[in-house]
Write an enzyme that holds these catalytic residues in place. Structure first.
Site, PDB file in Angstrom:
ATOM      1  N   ASP A   1      -1.987   4.635 -29.270  1.00  0.00           N
ATOM      2  CA  ASP A   1      -1.479   4.210 -30.739  1.00  0.00           C
ATOM      3  C   ASP A   1      -0.144   5.163 -31.090  1.00  0.00           C
ATOM      4  O   ASP A   1       0.083   5.657 -29.768  1.00  0.00           O
ATOM      5  CB  ASP A   1      -2.393   4.294 -31.821  1.00  0.00           C
TER       6      ASP A   1
ATOM      7  N   HIS B   1       3.719  10.017 -11.963  1.00  0.00           N
ATOM      8  CA  HIS B   1       4.103  10.888 -10.976  1.00  0.00           C
ATOM      9  C   HIS B   1       4.519  10.381  -9.644  1.00  0.00           C
ATOM     10  O   HIS B   1       5.445  10.619  -8.917  1.00  0.00           O
ATOM     11  CB  HIS B   1       2.913  11.949 -10.596  1.00  0.00           C
ATOM     12  N   ASP B   2       3.892   9.324  -9.172  1.00  0.00           N
ATOM     13  CA  ASP B   2       4.282   8.421  -7.876  1.00  0.00           C
ATOM     14  C   ASP B   2       5.509   8.054  -8.061  1.00  0.00           C
ATOM     15  O   ASP B   2       6.100   8.049  -7.052  1.00  0.00           O
ATOM     16  CB  ASP B   2       3.308   7.541  -7.764  1.00  0.00           C
TER      17      ASP B   2
ATOM     18  N   PRO C   1       9.217  15.920 -14.594  1.00  0.00           N
ATOM     19  CA  PRO C   1       9.521  16.601 -15.650  1.00  0.00           C
ATOM     20  C   PRO C   1       8.448  17.718 -15.898  1.00  0.00           C
ATOM     21  O   PRO C   1       7.218  17.379 -15.852  1.00  0.00           O
ATOM     22  CB  PRO C   1       9.563  15.491 -16.879  1.00  0.00           C
TER      23      PRO C   1
ATOM     24  N   ASP D   1      -2.709  14.199 -28.261  1.00  0.00           N
ATOM     25  CA  ASP D   1      -2.625  13.606 -29.744  1.00  0.00           C
ATOM     26  C   ASP D   1      -4.196  13.946 -30.157  1.00  0.00           C
ATOM     27  O   ASP D   1      -5.087  13.323 -29.773  1.00  0.00           O
ATOM     28  CB  ASP D   1      -2.632  12.117 -29.496  1.00  0.00           C
TER      29      ASP D   1
ATOM     30  N   HIS E   1       1.361  10.199 -23.731  1.00  0.00           N
ATOM     31  CA  HIS E   1       0.624  11.378 -24.165  1.00  0.00           C
ATOM     32  C   HIS E   1      -0.102  11.105 -25.222  1.00  0.00           C
ATOM     33  O   HIS E   1      -0.925  12.022 -25.755  1.00  0.00           O
ATOM     34  CB  HIS E   1       1.557  12.377 -24.432  1.00  0.00           C
TER      35      HIS E   1
ATOM     36  N   THR F   1      -6.160  10.830 -32.642  1.00  0.00           N
ATOM     37  CA  THR F   1      -6.880   9.864 -32.014  1.00  0.00           C
ATOM     38  C   THR F   1      -6.802   9.910 -30.597  1.00  0.00           C
ATOM     39  O   THR F   1      -5.765   9.081 -29.930  1.00  0.00           O
ATOM     40  CB  THR F   1      -6.369   8.520 -32.506  1.00  0.00           C
TER      41      THR F   1
END
Length: 331
Positions: free
Chosen positions: A257, A69-70, A166, A249, A196, A252
């Protein structure tokens, strides 16, 4: 989409500024910037991050998102960390930040340690860039060298935060445009979205996807995804529960990953903006990249590292200062 608009930042660097707010371009960043002035800077950040991630693995994703975000607003200049004051309106209340960003107290803790060892030396923007790298490493992701020497902005922009970051419901064309405007390619976009794999999402950001039928269509109603959808509905009711959270996710969630990309191929990506990279008919390049990273974690790690350096090299051409507190500009 061409990234040449990023070159406009370079043109702005010829403008003269006062001695307390020096113009900056990314050529001023280096790996040994603090070699003499604060040789233990990275060690201090790493030790604090180790403690924080051990206490709560969510801190890894929180710091990584703060850095993203920065950099998407004014460049990587620590502006996301600024609190509102009488004379300054910060970015924390932007639509994609409010009730979503975490880790500000952790930043304060790291900054206090840096100030006690090397007063007025390490910028908050550099702190975030180093901490984001360490966050990824601490949950199993790749290491990369972080160029440093960024300055902290003396201002923020709520308007740009609302416009440039976004959103979870955007289509592929809009996403590509926003990344391109920052000098980031489709490859960078798909690789950076891989963050993510350790992130959490609020119900408000995926509610429309699970109740509109979009989730069922992209997942082709397969039984495994149907079970996942049932769990999502229990977490995110049609009415209320907007701040309830769930991992992006779900296989995991605390390990960095490539499982995130596997979920997109199944069609059960949590956010519309993520699933668009694979499922939209115009996404030829992004679809191929999702497939590549789903089967080749080494390729994903390599590109993620490269794209994080590229993201971190987006500096604010107006330069700035080294804040003694990441929440406020210096007096």
């Amino acid at each position: 989409m061409s990234p040449t608009r990023l070159l406009l930042f370079g043109l702005m660097a010829i403008v003269l500024y006062s001695s307390v707010s020096l113009a900056q371009d990314n050529s001023q960043l280096s790996l040994d910037y603090y070699k003499k002035s604060c040789p233990d800077a990275e060690k201090i950040v790493r030790e604090e991050m180790e403690c924080a991630v051990h206490e709560d693995p969510r801190n890894a994703a929180g710091i990584l998102r703060l850095h993203f975000h920065d950099c998407f607003v004014q460049g990587c200049d620590g502006s996301v960390l600024l609190d509102d004051t009488v004379t300054l309106k910060g970015e924390k209340k932007a639509s994609e930040s409010l009730n979503s960003l975490i880790g500000f107290e952790l930043v304060d803790r790291i900054k206090n340690q840096l100030e006690s060892r090397c007063p007025g030396t390490v910028s908050c923007a550099d702190l975030l860039a180093i901490a984001a790298r360490d966050a990824v490493v601490l949950v199993g992701g790749p290491y990369w060298d972080v160029p440093v020497g960024r300055k902290d902005s003396k201002k923020a922009s709520l308007e740009l935060a609302n416009a440039d970051i976004p959103t979870s419901d955007e289509g592929l064309v809009a996403l590509i445009t926003k990344f391109s405007e920052k000098g980031l390619s489709v490859t960078d976009m798909v690789a950076l979205a891989g963050a993510h794999t350790i992130g959490m999402a609020r119900c408000t950001n995926f509610k429309a996807r699970i109740y509109s039928g979009d989730f069922q269509q992209t997942s082709h109603y397969n039984p495994a995804s149907a079970l996942y959808l049932t769990k999502l509905v229990s977490t995110c009711p049609l009415s209320g529960g907007d701040d309830n959270i769930t991992p992006m996710d779900y296989i995991t969630p605390t390990l960095f990953d490539n499982a995130f990309y596997e979920s997109l191929i199944r069609g059960d990506g949590l956010l519309n903006s993520d699933q668009e990279m694979y499922s939209t008919f115009i996404g030829f390049e992004s679809t191929d990249l999702v497939k590549k990273y789903a089967i080749d974690p080494i390729a994903f790690f390599k590109q993620f590292s490269d794209s994080m350096v590229k993201l971190g090299n987006i500096t604010n051409p107006e330069g700035g200062e080294v804040r003694t507190s990441c929440r406020f500009v210096n007096a």
